[in-house]
Design a protein around this motif. Structure first.
Motif, PDB file in Angstrom:
ATOM      1  N   UNK A  42     -46.346  13.464 -62.394  1.00 34.08           N
ATOM      2  CA  UNK A  42     -47.094  14.713 -62.548  1.00 34.08           C
ATOM      3  C   UNK A  42     -46.165  15.922 -62.468  1.00 34.08           C
ATOM      4  N   UNK A  43     -45.150  15.845 -61.601  1.00 33.54           N
ATOM      5  CA  UNK A  43     -44.172  16.937 -61.527  1.00 33.54           C
ATOM      6  C   UNK A  43     -43.374  17.035 -62.821  1.00 33.54           C
ATOM      7  N   UNK A  44     -43.007  15.900 -63.375  1.00 33.14           N
ATOM      8  CA  UNK A  44     -42.282  15.906 -64.646  1.00 33.14           C
ATOM      9  C   UNK A  44     -43.113  16.580 -65.735  1.00 33.14           C
ATOM     10  N   UNK A  45     -44.426  16.364 -65.707  1.00 33.39           N
ATOM     11  CA  UNK A  45     -45.305  17.015 -66.684  1.00 33.39           C
ATOM     12  C   UNK A  45     -45.273  18.528 -66.503  1.00 33.39           C
ATOM     13  N   UNK A  46     -45.297  18.987 -65.246  1.00 30.60           N
ATOM     14  CA  UNK A  46     -45.272  20.429 -64.992  1.00 30.60           C
ATOM     15  C   UNK A  46     -43.939  21.037 -65.407  1.00 30.60           C
ATOM     16  N   UNK A  47     -42.862  20.311 -65.168  1.00 31.65           N
ATOM     17  CA  UNK A  47     -41.549  20.795 -65.618  1.00 31.65           C
ATOM     18  C   UNK A  47     -41.528  20.891 -67.142  1.00 31.65           C
ATOM     19  N   UNK A  48     -42.104  19.881 -67.784  1.00 34.15           N
ATOM     20  CA  UNK A  48     -42.155  19.886 -69.242  1.00 34.15           C
ATOM     21  C   UNK A  48     -42.950  21.053 -69.793  1.00 34.15           C
ATOM     22  N   UNK A  49     -44.081  21.357 -69.138  1.00 33.65           N
ATOM     23  CA  UNK A  49     -44.904  22.489 -69.585  1.00 33.65           C
ATOM     24  C   UNK A  49     -44.154  23.803 -69.439  1.00 33.65           C
ATOM     25  N   UNK A  50     -43.479  23.971 -68.287  1.00 34.93           N
ATOM     26  CA  UNK A  50     -42.691  25.190 -68.083  1.00 34.93           C
ATOM     27  C   UNK A  50     -41.537  25.246 -69.073  1.00 34.93           C
ATOM     28  N   UNK A  51     -40.937  24.085 -69.331  1.00 35.99           N
ATOM     29  CA  UNK A  51     -39.832  24.025 -70.280  1.00 35.99           C
ATOM     30  C   UNK A  51     -40.230  24.487 -71.668  1.00 35.99           C
ATOM     31  N   UNK A  52     -41.450  24.161 -72.078  1.00 30.53           N
ATOM     32  CA  UNK A  52     -41.927  24.599 -73.382  1.00 30.53           C
ATOM     33  C   UNK A  52     -42.019  26.114 -73.453  1.00 30.53           C
ATOM     34  N   UNK A  53     -42.507  26.727 -72.370  1.00 33.64           N
ATOM     35  CA  UNK A  53     -42.642  28.186 -72.374  1.00 33.64           C
ATOM     36  C   UNK A  53     -41.293  28.878 -72.284  1.00 33.64           C
ATOM     37  N   UNK A  94     -40.892  10.313 -53.688  1.00 34.96           N
ATOM     38  CA  UNK A  94     -42.172   9.718 -53.284  1.00 34.96           C
ATOM     39  C   UNK A  94     -41.998   8.815 -52.072  1.00 34.96           C
ATOM     40  N   UNK A  95     -40.880   8.132 -51.986  1.00 35.52           N
ATOM     41  CA  UNK A  95     -40.641   7.246 -50.843  1.00 35.52           C
ATOM     42  C   UNK A  95     -40.519   8.028 -49.536  1.00 35.52           C
ATOM     43  N   UNK A  96     -40.002   9.247 -49.605  1.00 31.39           N
ATOM     44  CA  UNK A  96     -39.914  10.064 -48.393  1.00 31.39           C
ATOM     45  C   UNK A  96     -41.311  10.434 -47.893  1.00 31.39           C
ATOM     46  N   UNK A  97     -42.217  10.712 -48.803  1.00 32.40           N
ATOM     47  CA  UNK A  97     -43.594  11.005 -48.400  1.00 32.40           C
ATOM     48  C   UNK A  97     -44.258   9.736 -47.870  1.00 32.40           C
ATOM     49  N   UNK A  98     -43.992   8.614 -48.523  1.00 34.00           N
ATOM     50  CA  UNK A  98     -44.573   7.343 -48.092  1.00 34.00           C
ATOM     51  C   UNK A  98     -44.133   6.978 -46.683  1.00 34.00           C
ATOM     52  N   UNK A  99     -42.899   7.299 -46.334  1.00 32.71           N
ATOM     53  CA  UNK A  99     -42.397   6.989 -44.993  1.00 32.71           C
ATOM     54  C   UNK A  99     -43.188   7.735 -43.923  1.00 32.71           C
ATOM     55  N   UNK A 126     -43.781  19.194 -50.107  1.00 34.58           N
ATOM     56  CA  UNK A 126     -43.271  20.216 -51.002  1.00 34.58           C
ATOM     57  C   UNK A 126     -43.189  19.627 -52.399  1.00 34.58           C
ATOM     58  N   UNK A 127     -42.272  20.115 -53.199  1.00 37.23           N
ATOM     59  CA  UNK A 127     -42.118  19.599 -54.549  1.00 37.23           C
ATOM     60  C   UNK A 127     -41.497  18.211 -54.502  1.00 37.23           C
ATOM     61  N   UNK A 128     -42.175  17.257 -55.128  1.00 38.52           N
ATOM     62  CA  UNK A 128     -41.754  15.859 -55.088  1.00 38.52           C
ATOM     63  C   UNK A 128     -41.585  15.335 -56.509  1.00 38.52           C
ATOM     64  N   UNK A 129     -40.509  14.609 -56.729  1.00 39.27           N
ATOM     65  CA  UNK A 129     -40.276  14.013 -58.042  1.00 39.27           C
ATOM     66  C   UNK A 129     -41.338  12.951 -58.310  1.00 39.27           C
ATOM     67  N   UNK A 130     -42.111  13.153 -59.344  1.00 37.84           N
ATOM     68  CA  UNK A 130     -43.197  12.247 -59.702  1.00 37.84           C
ATOM     69  C   UNK A 130     -43.553  12.477 -61.168  1.00 37.84           C
ATOM     70  N   UNK A 169     -51.619   4.481 -58.778  1.00 31.24           N
ATOM     71  CA  UNK A 169     -50.973   4.002 -59.989  1.00 31.24           C
ATOM     72  C   UNK A 169     -49.557   4.493 -60.191  1.00 31.24           C
ATOM     73  N   UNK A 170     -49.222   5.634 -59.618  1.00 28.03           N
ATOM     74  CA  UNK A 170     -47.896   6.209 -59.843  1.00 28.03           C
ATOM     75  C   UNK A 170     -47.587   7.216 -58.744  1.00 28.03           C
ATOM     76  N   UNK A 171     -46.348   7.692 -58.735  1.00 24.60           N
ATOM     77  CA  UNK A 171     -45.963   8.774 -57.848  1.00 24.60           C
ATOM     78  C   UNK A 171     -46.140   8.455 -56.380  1.00 24.60           C
TER      79      UNK A 171
END
Length: 252
Positions: A187-198, A221-226, A181-185, A16-18
């Motif tokens: 779910x990653x944005x959610x983790x950044x947001x959680x850390x940002x809150x703290x 994500x396209x780099x992983x897809x490749x 490794x760390x991929x822009x997606x 569905x995403x990422x």
């Protein structure tokens, strides 16, 4: 020009995403018939794939029914995953079990359900079937802080991958793991947001994630897809049992 996956039938979970969506889209663009699923089917609305539907990969009966409906395939991509945050002291029994159920046992379910027909199809076509499992470079190949349960499950994925590869190498089935490794997606944005809150700052949280990347950026994500595309196509017919890092140098 012949597309790289012409004539192939592929199943992609968590599409569905990422990363899952990028893989499904790239496979479709390269000529595969793609059966795409996600626990939230709304994320697949109007997607151009052969088949889209909701699938809970933690439900054994649902996975078995899905495999029976789809039939024989050439490519199975296991993407569904869950990131638990914390050390061993933060991980209770429920979090541990949930992590393994989603990240590891889901792959056991899908592989066991699809593999018999994959073997028959590969034998009939004289080509190899390809199973691609999403592991993680940031937790399975190199320790990452506060990823106790996640890292344990993603290391288990590598063991699962190698076991399937060696057991079915004589039956024209290949099985490989991708270790991003760390991929822009999302779910990653959610983790950044959680850390940002703290931390009190989204920008500071984002900068911390980027700072630990040797290349100075996160992946796409396209780099992983490749990489998934390479492992899915016949050009990788001599490749099995690998755990391939694609992490911008994280594990160096």
């Amino acid at each position: 020009m012949t597309k790289r996956l012409d004539g192939k039938i592929a199943v992609v979970t968590a599409a569905g995403q990422g990363i899952g969506r990028a893989i499904a889209q790239m496979f479709h663009d390269e000529g595969a018939q793609v059966y795409a699923s996600d626990i939230d089917a709304a994320k697949l609305e109007k997607a151009p794939f052969k088949d889209i539907r909701s699938l809970d990969v933690t439900n054994t009966g649902a996975v078995q029914d899905y495999a029976a409906q789809v039939g024989a395939i050439d490519i199975l991509v296991n993407v569904a995953g869950y990131v638990h945050h914390g050390s061993v002291l933060d991980c209770d029994e429920d979090a541990w079990d949930r992590s393994f159920d989603i990240n590891v046992k889901s792959m056991h379910r899908t592989i066991k359900a699809f593999l018999p027909d994959m073997i028959e199809r590969a034998s009939a076509k004289g080509t190899s079937g390809s199973i691609i499992n999403l592991s993680s470079g940031a937790s399975s190949l190199k320790g990452a802080p506060n990823r106790y349960a996640y890292g344990s499950t993603k290391a288990a994925v590598i063991g699962l991958t190698k076991s399937v590869a060696v057991d079915f190498i004589q039956q024209n089935i290949r099985c490989n793991a991708i270790c991003p490794g760390t991929v822009h997606s999302p779910s990653w944005e959610e983790r950044v947001g959680e850390l940002g809150k703290s931390l009190g700052s989204y920008e500071e949280a984002h900068a911390q994630f980027v700072a630990r990347q040797p290349m100075g950026r996160v992946g796409t994500a396209d780099e992983i897809a490749a990489l998934a595309l390479y492992l899915a196509e016949d050009a990788s017919a001599f490749t099995t049992g690998t755990a391939m890092p694609i992490d911008g140098g994280w594990t160096l």
